[in-house]
Design a protein around this motif. Structure first.
Motif, PDB file in Angstrom:
ATOM      1  N   HIS A  27      -7.184 -37.808   6.391  1.00 24.56           N
ATOM      2  CA  HIS A  27      -7.400 -36.781   5.367  1.00 24.56           C
ATOM      3  C   HIS A  27      -8.859 -36.356   5.298  1.00 24.56           C
ATOM      4  O   HIS A  27      -9.179 -35.277   4.833  1.00 24.56           O
ATOM      5  CB  HIS A  27      -6.945 -37.293   4.002  1.00 24.56           C
ATOM      6  N   GLY A  28      -9.735 -37.213   5.720  1.00 26.38           N
ATOM      7  CA  GLY A  28     -11.157 -36.891   5.719  1.00 26.38           C
ATOM      8  C   GLY A  28     -11.879 -37.805   6.689  1.00 26.38           C
ATOM      9  O   GLY A  28     -11.363 -38.857   7.071  1.00 26.38           O
ATOM     10  N   LEU A  29     -13.063 -37.412   7.085  1.00 26.04           N
ATOM     11  CA  LEU A  29     -13.829 -38.234   8.005  1.00 26.04           C
ATOM     12  C   LEU A  29     -15.294 -37.893   7.878  1.00 26.04           C
ATOM     13  O   LEU A  29     -15.662 -36.883   7.278  1.00 26.04           O
ATOM     14  CB  LEU A  29     -13.354 -38.047   9.453  1.00 26.04           C
ATOM     15  N   MET A  30     -16.120 -38.755   8.422  1.00 24.49           N
ATOM     16  CA  MET A  30     -17.559 -38.510   8.491  1.00 24.49           C
ATOM     17  C   MET A  30     -17.987 -38.684   9.934  1.00 24.49           C
ATOM     18  O   MET A  30     -17.520 -39.599  10.614  1.00 24.49           O
ATOM     19  CB  MET A  30     -18.335 -39.509   7.622  1.00 24.49           C
ATOM     20  N   LEU A  31     -18.821 -37.803  10.390  1.00 22.14           N
ATOM     21  CA  LEU A  31     -19.410 -37.937  11.717  1.00 22.14           C
ATOM     22  C   LEU A  31     -20.761 -38.615  11.539  1.00 22.14           C
ATOM     23  O   LEU A  31     -21.625 -38.105  10.831  1.00 22.14           O
ATOM     24  CB  LEU A  31     -19.594 -36.570  12.373  1.00 22.14           C
ATOM     25  N   VAL A  32     -20.918 -39.767  12.149  1.00 17.81           N
ATOM     26  CA  VAL A  32     -22.170 -40.502  12.039  1.00 17.81           C
ATOM     27  C   VAL A  32     -22.698 -40.792  13.429  1.00 17.81           C
ATOM     28  O   VAL A  32     -21.942 -40.919  14.392  1.00 17.81           O
ATOM     29  CB  VAL A  32     -22.000 -41.825  11.254  1.00 17.81           C
ATOM     30  N   GLY A  33     -23.999 -40.891  13.530  1.00 20.05           N
ATOM     31  CA  GLY A  33     -24.622 -41.189  14.807  1.00 20.05           C
ATOM     32  C   GLY A  33     -26.078 -40.796  14.781  1.00 20.05           C
ATOM     33  O   GLY A  33     -26.587 -40.258  13.789  1.00 20.05           O
ATOM     34  N   PRO A  34     -26.758 -41.029  15.879  1.00 13.06           N
ATOM     35  CA  PRO A  34     -28.197 -40.741  15.929  1.00 13.06           C
ATOM     36  C   PRO A  34     -28.479 -39.237  15.944  1.00 13.06           C
ATOM     37  O   PRO A  34     -27.618 -38.428  16.287  1.00 13.06           O
ATOM     38  CB  PRO A  34     -28.640 -41.383  17.234  1.00 13.06           C
ATOM     39  N   THR A  35     -29.693 -38.924  15.577  1.00 14.17           N
ATOM     40  CA  THR A  35     -30.153 -37.541  15.650  1.00 14.17           C
ATOM     41  C   THR A  35     -30.041 -37.051  17.093  1.00 14.17           C
ATOM     42  O   THR A  35     -30.419 -37.749  18.023  1.00 14.17           O
ATOM     43  CB  THR A  35     -31.621 -37.453  15.191  1.00 14.17           C
ATOM     44  N   GLY A  36     -29.486 -35.857  17.259  1.00 20.29           N
ATOM     45  CA  GLY A  36     -29.342 -35.298  18.592  1.00 20.29           C
ATOM     46  C   GLY A  36     -28.149 -35.849  19.356  1.00 20.29           C
ATOM     47  O   GLY A  36     -28.027 -35.620  20.556  1.00 20.29           O
ATOM     48  N   GLY A  37     -27.257 -36.550  18.655  1.00 13.87           N
ATOM     49  CA  GLY A  37     -26.108 -37.156  19.313  1.00 13.87           C
ATOM     50  C   GLY A  37     -24.929 -36.224  19.515  1.00 13.87           C
ATOM     51  O   GLY A  37     -23.941 -36.610  20.129  1.00 13.87           O
ATOM     52  N   GLY A  38     -24.993 -35.009  18.985  1.00 11.56           N
ATOM     53  CA  GLY A  38     -23.936 -34.031  19.204  1.00 11.56           C
ATOM     54  C   GLY A  38     -22.936 -33.897  18.073  1.00 11.56           C
ATOM     55  O   GLY A  38     -21.880 -33.286  18.254  1.00 11.56           O
ATOM     56  N   LYS A  39     -23.242 -34.445  16.910  1.00 11.07           N
ATOM     57  CA  LYS A  39     -22.295 -34.378  15.791  1.00 11.07           C
ATOM     58  C   LYS A  39     -22.052 -32.931  15.363  1.00 11.07           C
ATOM     59  O   LYS A  39     -20.902 -32.487  15.301  1.00 11.07           O
ATOM     60  CB  LYS A  39     -22.828 -35.188  14.598  1.00 11.07           C
ATOM     61  N   THR A  40     -23.101 -32.212  15.102  1.00  9.36           N
ATOM     62  CA  THR A  40     -22.968 -30.825  14.649  1.00  9.36           C
ATOM     63  C   THR A  40     -22.378 -29.949  15.752  1.00  9.36           C
ATOM     64  O   THR A  40     -21.486 -29.133  15.495  1.00  9.36           O
ATOM     65  CB  THR A  40     -24.339 -30.277  14.202  1.00  9.36           C
ATOM     66  N   SER A  41     -22.839 -30.135  16.964  1.00 14.44           N
ATOM     67  CA  SER A  41     -22.328 -29.329  18.078  1.00 14.44           C
ATOM     68  C   SER A  41     -20.845 -29.575  18.302  1.00 14.44           C
ATOM     69  O   SER A  41     -20.093 -28.641  18.591  1.00 14.44           O
ATOM     70  CB  SER A  41     -23.098 -29.645  19.362  1.00 14.44           C
ATOM     71  N   GLN A  57     -15.686 -21.689  24.949  1.00 16.00           N
ATOM     72  CA  GLN A  57     -16.474 -21.660  23.716  1.00 16.00           C
ATOM     73  C   GLN A  57     -17.808 -22.391  23.892  1.00 16.00           C
ATOM     74  O   GLN A  57     -18.811 -21.984  23.321  1.00 16.00           O
ATOM     75  CB  GLN A  57     -15.685 -22.266  22.555  1.00 16.00           C
ATOM     76  N   ALA A  58     -17.813 -23.454  24.676  1.00 14.60           N
ATOM     77  CA  ALA A  58     -19.065 -24.166  24.941  1.00 14.60           C
ATOM     78  C   ALA A  58     -20.051 -23.253  25.672  1.00 14.60           C
ATOM     79  O   ALA A  58     -21.234 -23.210  25.330  1.00 14.60           O
ATOM     80  CB  ALA A  58     -18.799 -25.420  25.768  1.00 14.60           C
ATOM     81  N   GLN A  59     -19.542 -22.508  26.642  1.00 18.82           N
ATOM     82  CA  GLN A  59     -20.411 -21.580  27.366  1.00 18.82           C
ATOM     83  C   GLN A  59     -20.925 -20.489  26.423  1.00 18.82           C
ATOM     84  O   GLN A  59     -22.090 -20.128  26.478  1.00 18.82           O
ATOM     85  CB  GLN A  59     -19.659 -20.958  28.538  1.00 18.82           C
ATOM     86  N   ALA A  60     -20.068 -20.006  25.542  1.00 12.10           N
ATOM     87  CA  ALA A  60     -20.486 -18.972  24.593  1.00 12.10           C
ATOM     88  C   ALA A  60     -21.550 -19.487  23.626  1.00 12.10           C
ATOM     89  O   ALA A  60     -22.398 -18.733  23.172  1.00 12.10           O
ATOM     90  CB  ALA A  60     -19.276 -18.465  23.809  1.00 12.10           C
ATOM     91  N   GLN A  61     -21.507 -20.798  23.327  1.00  7.88           N
ATOM     92  CA  GLN A  61     -22.489 -21.378  22.412  1.00  7.88           C
ATOM     93  C   GLN A  61     -23.709 -21.933  23.138  1.00  7.88           C
ATOM     94  O   GLN A  61     -24.612 -22.486  22.512  1.00  7.88           O
ATOM     95  CB  GLN A  61     -21.834 -22.495  21.588  1.00  7.88           C
ATOM     96  N   GLY A  62     -23.716 -21.811  24.462  1.00  8.96           N
ATOM     97  CA  GLY A  62     -24.847 -22.307  25.234  1.00  8.96           C
ATOM     98  C   GLY A  62     -24.853 -23.823  25.377  1.00  8.96           C
ATOM     99  O   GLY A  62     -25.920 -24.421  25.512  1.00  8.96           O
TER     100      GLY A  62
END
Length: 97
Positions: free
Chosen positions: A65-79, A38-43
């Motif tokens: 039950h829930g969580l938040m992804l926090v970190g610097p911009t470009g840190g890979g949270k969305t990816s 999947q990583a290869q498919a997403q580049g």
């Protein structure tokens, strides 16, 4: 979740309390192969550190039950969450989830 620096301390306490116990290594089945595909498919580059973070996210979702992804911009949270979503979907479609 424990911080990386706290793990050896916690494992030491557990081994002192339960010296005969053997701790299982988590088996995620086909997860790592599916992550790479999947990583290869997403580049994306499926580096060991990035894969470890995605697996940590999966493990955290299993116990929270829930969580938040926090970190610097470009840190890979969305990816990382998008890769986990695509990987779980692919494993489900394959019948492994």
């Amino acid at each position: 979740k424990f911080l990386q620096d706290d793990l050896p301390l916690f494992e030491g306490i557990l081994s002192d309390l339960f010296p005969e116990a053997e701790w299982p290594v988590p088996d995620h089945g086909d997860l790592h192969d599916a992550l790479a595909a999947q990583a290869q498919a997403q580049g994306l580059q499926a580096t060991p550190n990035f894969e470890a973070k995605v697996v940590q996210l999966l493990d955290t979702l299993g116990v929270r039950h829930g969580l938040m992804l926090v970190g610097p911009t470009g840190g890979g949270k969305t990816s990382s969450y998008r890769l986990l979503q695509a990987t779980c979907g692919a494993l489900h479609d394959k019948g492994d989830a």
